[in-house]
Scaffold this active site. Structure first.
Site: not given
Length: 174
Positions: A131-132, A135
Site C-alpha cells: 500500500h505505502e 503511494h
C-alpha cells in the site's frame, strides 16, 4: 494512510505535501535511533522485541513478488531507493490509529514507516508495505499534490485496490 490528527504536518510548499496527512517529522529521530542500537541496549524490552519482530516481518515482506516489483518500478521512474534506507520500523504512539505510513520529511526526502508495536503478522506487513509503496510510486511518477483531495483520493484508491486492501478475505476479517 489513515487520516488522523497526529498525522498532520504543515509543509512550506504544495510539492512537499501541504496539508498532506503524514507522520510528524519528530518520528524521524525515532526511526534513525531505532535502527542502530548496541548489544547493551538490546535488552528484552517490549520495544526491542516489537522492533525486532517488525524488522523480521519487513525482511520477509521484501521477498513478496509485488513488493519487489514496486521497488523496481521506483528505480525505473528515477526514484531509486534501498529497502534498508527507505522502510523503517518505529514505535507508534498508542493514540495513533495507523499501522504504517508514507511520509514526506522536512528535507523533501520520503520514506515508509511501519508501526512496530501495531503490526501483528508478516502478511499484514506485506500488505501495508504494498500500500505505502504505491503511494511512493505515485509521488515519484505523478508528482502528486497531496493538498489536492482529488489527487490524494486517487492515490488512496489505487493503493487500496492494488495492495490487497480490498481483497475479499481481508474485508471479511474486518
Amino acid at each position: 494512510c489513515y487520516a488522523h490528527p497526529l498525522l498532520s504536518h504543515s509543509a512550506s510548499s504544495s510539492q512537499r505535501g501541504e496539508g498532506r496527512q503524514m507522520l510528524p517529522s519528530s518520528f524521524a529521530a525515532a526511526a534513525s535511533s531505532s535502527s542502530s542500537s548496541s548489544s547493551a541496549e538490546k535488552k528484552a524490552t517490549p520495544t526491542s522485541e516489537t522492533l525486532d519482530r517488525c524488522r523480521r516481518y519487513k525482511e520477509a515482506a521484501f521477498k513478496d513478488k509485488r513488493v519487489s516489483f514496486l521497488m523496481k518500478m521506483l528505480a525505473v521512474y528515477g526514484c531509486p531507493v534501498q529497502q534498508h534506507d527507505f522502510v523503517h520500523c518505529i514505535e507508534f504512539p498508542k493514540e495513533l490509529k495507523a499501522n504504517g505510513g508514507f511520509r514526506i520529511k522536512d528535507d523533501d526526502t520520503v520514506d515508509i514507516v511501519l508501526g512496530s508495536n501495531v503490526i501483528k503478522s508478516e502478511k499484514e506487513t506485506t500488505r501495508i508495505l504494498r500500500h505505502e509503496l504505491i503511494h511512493a510510486l505515485d509521488h515519484c511518477k505523478y508528482d502528486v499534490d497531496w493538498s489536492d483531495p482529488k489527487q490524494k483520493a486517487c492515490s488512496e484508491i489505487r493503493a487500496a485496490s492494488l495492495s490487497g486492501d480490498c481483497d475479499y478475505i481481508t474485508e471479511l476479517a474486518r
